[in-house]
Design an enzyme around this catalytic site. Structure first.
Site, mmCIF file in Angstrom:
data_model
loop_
_atom_site.group_PDB
_atom_site.id
_atom_site.type_symbol
_atom_site.label_atom_id
_atom_site.label_comp_id
_atom_site.label_asym_id
_atom_site.label_seq_id
_atom_site.Cartn_x
_atom_site.Cartn_y
_atom_site.Cartn_z
ATOM 1 N N SER A 108 0.905 -1.022 0.027
ATOM 2 C CA SER A 108 -0.163 0.066 0.029
ATOM 3 C C SER A 108 0.803 1.155 0.052
ATOM 4 O O SER A 108 1.875 1.209 0.666
ATOM 5 C CB SER A 108 -0.859 -0.202 1.336
ATOM 6 O OG SER A 108 -1.611 1.214 1.660
ATOM 7 N N SER A 109 0.393 2.421 -0.559
ATOM 8 C CA SER A 109 1.192 3.564 -0.553
ATOM 9 C C SER A 109 1.330 4.102 0.902
ATOM 10 O O SER A 109 2.116 5.063 1.019
ATOM 11 C CB SER A 109 0.461 4.751 -1.547
ATOM 12 O OG SER A 109 -0.826 4.791 -1.242
ATOM 13 N N CYS A 110 0.537 3.869 1.698
ATOM 14 C CA CYS A 110 0.727 4.354 3.135
ATOM 15 C C CYS A 110 2.160 3.917 3.908
ATOM 16 O O CYS A 110 2.360 4.259 4.725
ATOM 17 C CB CYS A 110 -0.443 3.951 4.094
ATOM 18 S SG CYS A 110 -0.481 2.165 4.543
ATOM 19 N N TYR A 137 -0.969 -0.732 10.138
ATOM 20 C CA TYR A 137 -1.128 -1.278 8.856
ATOM 21 C C TYR A 137 -0.047 -0.950 8.231
ATOM 22 O O TYR A 137 0.334 -1.797 7.398
ATOM 23 C CB TYR A 137 -2.335 -0.603 8.124
ATOM 24 C CG TYR A 137 -2.687 -1.161 6.885
ATOM 25 C CD1 TYR A 137 -2.911 -2.419 6.608
ATOM 26 C CD2 TYR A 137 -2.203 -0.453 5.631
ATOM 27 C CE1 TYR A 137 -3.363 -2.924 5.596
ATOM 28 C CE2 TYR A 137 -2.829 -0.825 4.397
ATOM 29 C CZ TYR A 137 -3.180 -1.950 4.320
ATOM 30 O OH TYR A 137 -3.233 -2.714 3.121
ATOM 31 N N LYS A 141 2.900 -3.608 6.193
ATOM 32 C CA LYS A 141 2.920 -3.833 4.804
ATOM 33 C C LYS A 141 4.527 -3.640 4.673
ATOM 34 O O LYS A 141 4.925 -4.236 3.740
ATOM 35 C CB LYS A 141 2.243 -2.733 4.271
ATOM 36 C CG LYS A 141 0.599 -3.074 3.972
ATOM 37 C CD LYS A 141 0.607 -4.361 3.334
ATOM 38 C CE LYS A 141 -1.046 -4.562 2.927
ATOM 39 N NZ LYS A 141 -0.992 -6.001 2.518
ATOM 40 N N HIS A 180 -12.974 2.560 2.534
ATOM 41 C CA HIS A 180 -12.198 3.695 1.784
ATOM 42 C C HIS A 180 -12.829 4.606 1.321
ATOM 43 O O HIS A 180 -14.165 4.582 1.064
ATOM 44 C CB HIS A 180 -10.940 3.135 0.794
ATOM 45 C CG HIS A 180 -9.917 2.136 1.595
ATOM 46 N ND1 HIS A 180 -9.884 0.861 1.142
ATOM 47 C CD2 HIS A 180 -9.119 2.527 2.352
ATOM 48 C CE1 HIS A 180 -8.952 0.415 1.923
ATOM 49 N NE2 HIS A 180 -8.020 1.559 2.391
#
Length: 326
Positions: A108-110, A137, A141, A180
């Site tokens: 994920s881009s987070c 989270y 990842k 989301h």
């Protein structure tokens, strides 16, 4: 003689997993292995070990994950870090033990710092503090990426990672609190249109900028990256930053997104912003130059993707209503 790889798609009922299955089937793959959450609990190492021991898998798309928006991440931080780390560790380890040479991990881009320079390059990973609202989270990842890199270094596997931007489309989660941004907005505007509500209130100021990728584009990118030969993939990555960003290279403010979703749904009331709610990261735009160099780029414009997503949402709502009436 069947020369097709035996492909396991973990998380095939989810947004990305279901899209990967659609793409694989469209490309003629027939030996696709899937298991529902009830059939295989991926946080249970014994179950995952037995699955890989008996199924003789050649490739894995690791799309299974516990996901959610700001509210869900703030409310269930322990669930988000524990479930995701256990799933990743079990699947990657048992895949390696049972001879699976090719695996694609979806992140994920987070994973990137809250205040990362824009657009965000792959090498910005772990260069600053994470966004607090989804740090557990994101940490899980990041661990997944490093898990794949470490197994490659120690065991010579070919485990790759892709980092998608914000995804949307058929198969999304439309829960009013735990979804989301696009599915949450879509449901809110749809219900407001149906009830003739004069106003829809959006969390935050509307100023943050986000990038959105239609899920079938994401799935196509996953299959593209999985099928790249080893030398081509290695040429554009390095052992310590082996992941590839997947996005459109374009972003939009949350306020403009809300207007687009409202127009797509046909809502004609007012849009207000609740500035007492958190905005999250100010901007998250991925640098997708590596993926373009590897021969792939997104093809679905946001407005077209929203139309397809809303059609899928309406179909889902009608199916639920029909089941309730039966």
């Amino acid at each position: 003689m069947n020369t097709q790889p035996r492909i396991y798609v973990a998380g095939h009922n989810g947004l990305v997993g279901s899209a990967i299955v659609r793409i694989l089937r469209a490309q003629g793959h027939t030996d696709i292995v899937t298991r529902s959450h009830k059939e295989l609990e991926l946080t249970d190492q014994a179950q995952v070990r037995e699955f890989f021991r008996t199924e003789r898998i050649d490739q894995v798309y690791l799309a299974a994950a516990k996901v959610g928006g700001i509210h869900a991440n703030n409310t269930y931080p322990a669930d988000f870090i524990y479930d995701n780390m256990m799933v990743q560790a079990n699947v990657v380890h048992e895949a390696r033990v049972n001879g699976v040479q090719k695996l694609l991990f979806l992140g994920s881009s987070c994973i990137y710092p809250r205040m990362a320079p824009q657009p965000i390059k792959e090498e910005y990973l772990m260069s600053g503090m994470l966004e607090p609202t989804n740090e557990p989270y994101a940490m899980a990842k990041i661990a997944g990426i490093k898990l794949c890199e470490s197994y490659n270094r120690q065991y010579g596997t070919d485990y790759r990672s892709v980092m998608p931007t914000n995804l949307y489309g058929p198969g999304d989660n439309y829960h009013p609190e735990n979804s989301h941004v696009i599915p949450a907005l879509m449901r809110r505007f749809h219900e407001a249109r149906v009830s003739n509500a004069p106003e829809v209130v959006i969390w935050g100021s509307g100023k943050p900028m986000r990038e959105f990728l239609y899920v079938d584009d994401m799935a196509a990118a996953c299959v593209h990256v999985m099928n790249l030969d080893h030398d081509t993939y290695a040429k554009h990555t390095d052992p310590m930053h082996s992941h590839i960003n997947v996005g459109t290279g374009q972003d939009v403010t949350i306020a403009d997104l809300a207007r687009l979703v409202g127009d797509t749904v046909g809502y004609r009331g007012r849009i207000a912003f609740d500035t007492s709610k958190p905005d999250g990261t100010p901007r998250k735009l991925l640098d997708v130059s590596k993926l373009k160099q590897l021969g792939w780029q997104a093809s679905t414009p946001l407005q077209e993707g929203l139309k397809r997503a809303y059609a899928a949402f309406v179909e889902l709502m009608e199916a639920q209503q029909n089941r309730a009436a039966a």
